[in-house]
Write a protein that holds these residues in place. Sequence first.
Motif, mmCIF file in Angstrom:
data_model
loop_
_atom_site.group_PDB
_atom_site.id
_atom_site.type_symbol
_atom_site.label_atom_id
_atom_site.label_comp_id
_atom_site.label_asym_id
_atom_site.label_seq_id
_atom_site.Cartn_x
_atom_site.Cartn_y
_atom_site.Cartn_z
ATOM 1 N N GLU A 15 -15.798 18.052 -12.334
ATOM 2 C CA GLU A 15 -16.670 17.161 -13.108
ATOM 3 C C GLU A 15 -17.164 17.829 -14.389
ATOM 4 O O GLU A 15 -17.904 17.215 -15.151
ATOM 5 C CB GLU A 15 -17.858 16.728 -12.252
ATOM 6 N N GLY A 16 -16.753 19.051 -14.624
ATOM 7 C CA GLY A 16 -17.094 19.770 -15.839
ATOM 8 C C GLY A 16 -16.147 20.952 -15.993
ATOM 9 O O GLY A 16 -15.154 21.078 -15.269
ATOM 10 N N TYR A 17 -16.454 21.838 -16.916
ATOM 11 C CA TYR A 17 -15.607 22.992 -17.173
ATOM 12 C C TYR A 17 -15.903 24.065 -16.123
ATOM 13 O O TYR A 17 -16.526 25.090 -16.394
ATOM 14 C CB TYR A 17 -15.839 23.520 -18.582
ATOM 15 N N TYR A 18 -15.453 23.789 -14.896
ATOM 16 C CA TYR A 18 -15.730 24.658 -13.762
ATOM 17 C C TYR A 18 -14.429 25.263 -13.234
ATOM 18 O O TYR A 18 -13.334 24.839 -13.587
ATOM 19 C CB TYR A 18 -16.419 23.866 -12.648
ATOM 20 N N ARG A 19 -14.588 26.234 -12.337
ATOM 21 C CA ARG A 19 -13.414 26.837 -11.731
ATOM 22 C C ARG A 19 -13.655 27.123 -10.264
ATOM 23 O O ARG A 19 -14.800 27.206 -9.799
ATOM 24 C CB ARG A 19 -13.013 28.108 -12.466
ATOM 25 N N ILE A 20 -12.556 27.326 -9.553
ATOM 26 C CA ILE A 20 -12.577 27.722 -8.153
ATOM 27 C C ILE A 20 -12.135 29.183 -8.091
ATOM 28 O O ILE A 20 -11.080 29.537 -8.624
ATOM 29 C CB ILE A 20 -11.626 26.855 -7.312
ATOM 30 N N THR A 21 -12.903 30.025 -7.433
ATOM 31 C CA THR A 21 -12.557 31.431 -7.292
ATOM 32 C C THR A 21 -12.550 31.810 -5.820
ATOM 33 O O THR A 21 -13.531 31.566 -5.106
ATOM 34 C CB THR A 21 -13.547 32.340 -8.038
ATOM 35 N N VAL A 22 -11.453 32.390 -5.377
ATOM 36 C CA VAL A 22 -11.372 32.984 -4.041
ATOM 37 C C VAL A 22 -11.278 34.483 -4.237
ATOM 38 O O VAL A 22 -10.311 34.988 -4.816
ATOM 39 C CB VAL A 22 -10.149 32.455 -3.255
ATOM 40 N N HIS A 23 -12.289 35.199 -3.770
ATOM 41 C CA HIS A 23 -12.387 36.639 -4.008
ATOM 42 C C HIS A 23 -12.013 37.405 -2.741
ATOM 43 O O HIS A 23 -12.596 37.179 -1.678
ATOM 44 C CB HIS A 23 -13.808 36.999 -4.454
ATOM 45 N N ASN A 24 -11.014 38.281 -2.858
ATOM 46 C CA ASN A 24 -10.552 39.074 -1.719
ATOM 47 C C ASN A 24 -10.161 38.198 -0.535
ATOM 48 O O ASN A 24 -10.688 38.320 0.578
ATOM 49 C CB ASN A 24 -11.622 40.092 -1.295
ATOM 50 N N GLY A 25 -9.227 37.304 -0.808
ATOM 51 C CA GLY A 25 -8.795 36.412 0.255
ATOM 52 C C GLY A 25 -7.556 35.634 -0.125
ATOM 53 O O GLY A 25 -6.845 35.975 -1.076
ATOM 54 N N LYS A 44 -6.597 34.678 -19.306
ATOM 55 C CA LYS A 44 -5.387 34.638 -18.496
ATOM 56 C C LYS A 44 -5.371 33.424 -17.583
ATOM 57 O O LYS A 44 -6.373 33.101 -16.960
ATOM 58 C CB LYS A 44 -5.284 35.904 -17.642
ATOM 59 N N GLY A 45 -4.213 32.781 -17.496
ATOM 60 C CA GLY A 45 -3.983 31.767 -16.480
ATOM 61 C C GLY A 45 -4.869 30.555 -16.590
ATOM 62 O O GLY A 45 -5.938 30.489 -15.979
ATOM 63 N N HIS A 103 -8.763 30.634 -9.511
ATOM 64 C CA HIS A 103 -8.632 32.089 -9.579
ATOM 65 C C HIS A 103 -8.612 32.638 -8.153
ATOM 66 O O HIS A 103 -9.550 32.406 -7.382
ATOM 67 C CB HIS A 103 -9.802 32.713 -10.344
ATOM 68 N N VAL A 104 -7.553 33.351 -7.817
ATOM 69 C CA VAL A 104 -7.451 33.982 -6.497
ATOM 70 C C VAL A 104 -7.234 35.465 -6.750
ATOM 71 O O VAL A 104 -6.123 35.901 -7.053
ATOM 72 C CB VAL A 104 -6.306 33.379 -5.659
ATOM 73 N N ILE A 105 -8.283 36.249 -6.648
ATOM 74 C CA ILE A 105 -8.241 37.635 -7.106
ATOM 75 C C ILE A 105 -8.648 38.580 -5.977
ATOM 76 O O ILE A 105 -9.482 38.253 -5.128
ATOM 77 C CB ILE A 105 -9.165 37.846 -8.325
ATOM 78 N N SER A 106 -8.021 39.751 -5.968
ATOM 79 C CA SER A 106 -8.340 40.778 -4.976
ATOM 80 C C SER A 106 -8.586 42.094 -5.687
ATOM 81 O O SER A 106 -8.018 42.358 -6.756
ATOM 82 C CB SER A 106 -7.204 40.928 -3.964
ATOM 83 N N ASP A 107 -9.391 42.946 -5.075
ATOM 84 C CA ASP A 107 -9.743 44.221 -5.686
ATOM 85 C C ASP A 107 -8.691 45.291 -5.457
ATOM 86 O O ASP A 107 -8.610 46.255 -6.204
ATOM 87 C CB ASP A 107 -11.085 44.714 -5.124
#
Length: 534
Positions: free
Chosen positions: A70-80, A149-150, A115-119
């Motif tokens: 509904e706006g300029y938002y994002r989904i982030t999955v951190h370490n998963g 990026k992306g 965004h699906v990011i891991s450390d």
Amino acid sequence: MKKSAFLLFVFTLFFGTFAQAQTIEVSGEYYGHVLWDADTVRLMGDVIIEPEEGGRARLTVERGTYVIAEGYYRITVHNGSFYALGADKDLVTFTARDITDFEIPDVVSGWRGIHVISDQNNSQDSVVMEYCKLSYGKVLNSASGEEQKGAGLYVTNKKYCYFAHSDFDHNHAYKGDVYLDPHNGGGAMFVSEPGTFLVEYCVFHDNFACWGASILVEGLRNLTVRNCEFYNNTGIYGTAVDMHLGEVSWNASGPQVYNNYIHGNHGNTAYLGWDVSVGRFHDNIIVNNEGFSPVIGSTAPNYSHYYNNTIANNDSEGFIHGNGSGIWTCGQQKIYNNIFYGNTGIFFERMDPTHGDPTAFNNCHAFPNGVTGENDVYADPQFTQPTEGLGPTFDHSTTPSHWTLLETSPCRDAGATNMSQYYPETDFFGNPRVVYGHIDMGAVEFPDLDAVEELSDQSSIFPNPGRNTLYVETEMENAIIAVYDLSGRKIVEQKIDGGSANIVTENWPSGMYFWSIISTGSKNLVETGKWVKE
């Protein structure tokens, strides 16, 4: 707002599970495994999913779910891990509500993607998307660092990445002033340091980025892009694929990019930075694009192979003026069995001779122009129905079948036969690739009707000639039948159940067809023959 496990329990107790809801609204932080299987998921703010103590984070989106920002938002999955598991005619969709002025770089519209990011490098985490649609992800021109990026999907440090039967469209990673930074880009997706990366049966169109308008991958190890279509994407390097391999051992099998249909794009179509590796780029149809050099080889010494590609009617003058060669190489690649037709420029050119010379042989191109190879063919390849001119303006084809060969083509049986260890079992259309020890140039193998004969008497095809139905009976228990027209285009492929099959041919044009029966157990061609439609 932080969503604790207790609040999530209360929500479930009073309002039911997410599966029972038709529409849910999400924002803020979540922990552990999150499941979305409502009809509609509305992103009311940024969503971040963190692992619970001692565990991993995970987001699973079930079939038929429509996710709208509904706006300029994002989904982030951190370490998963991230799983979007749609089905045919029951897709998982990710898109944005506001797409006004989407193509203006500094206007906030669209959404910020997934965004699906891991450390840590190559953790146990995965990214899987099947039967999905991802649209209108956007990176603003003012973005910097990791934020550039992306646009649609940004993935780092995953053990396994798999994308299949999905559509990635209208995703824009801007930064139009940064042409030489390969870390900027990835219109549809930017994937960094994957353990295994496989993309198949996907469509990428109307995406934009300076580097990697559709796909930008860096640090990859085991990569395959196959059976995909790329069209109307815009960029500088790699409107279809932009790959920076990085350090991989000399004995690694390397990446494969094959059986892709790449047409109507604006900019160089494939940038392959395959350093220190043996990669394979083959059986692709690359036609009616504009931008210098349809294929750029590695930027460092390697022994990659570029073979059985059809590269035709590409225009280097319509988008970026510069080098117009068909394959631009750097290193000791082998280039063979390709058709280069109607393009501006020569067949191939070296980027840097200090890394050694590529070897070209058994290719078809119109004239030597200083580039010659053993057993080359300098003639019109005689396509069934090529486009009428260069560049995307003439890209009016509805299927890749325009680039099959006529029976009189000089490219038939003219391919190199001493490289058989690299050939796949089938060509672009699924025809048997090597027929009686011969192979054609280009991405499509012409069925050698003169050489077709019944190899055994286990099966029967009747009536022959026939009209409305083709009947198949066979003694084999596990087999499929494929039928091709005279141009080599596959008309139908069907499993033979219980030793018999019926194929409706009522709407087929009259004429000669040929059929092949393939054992699904051994994948070997068992029988072939001719069939006539009255």
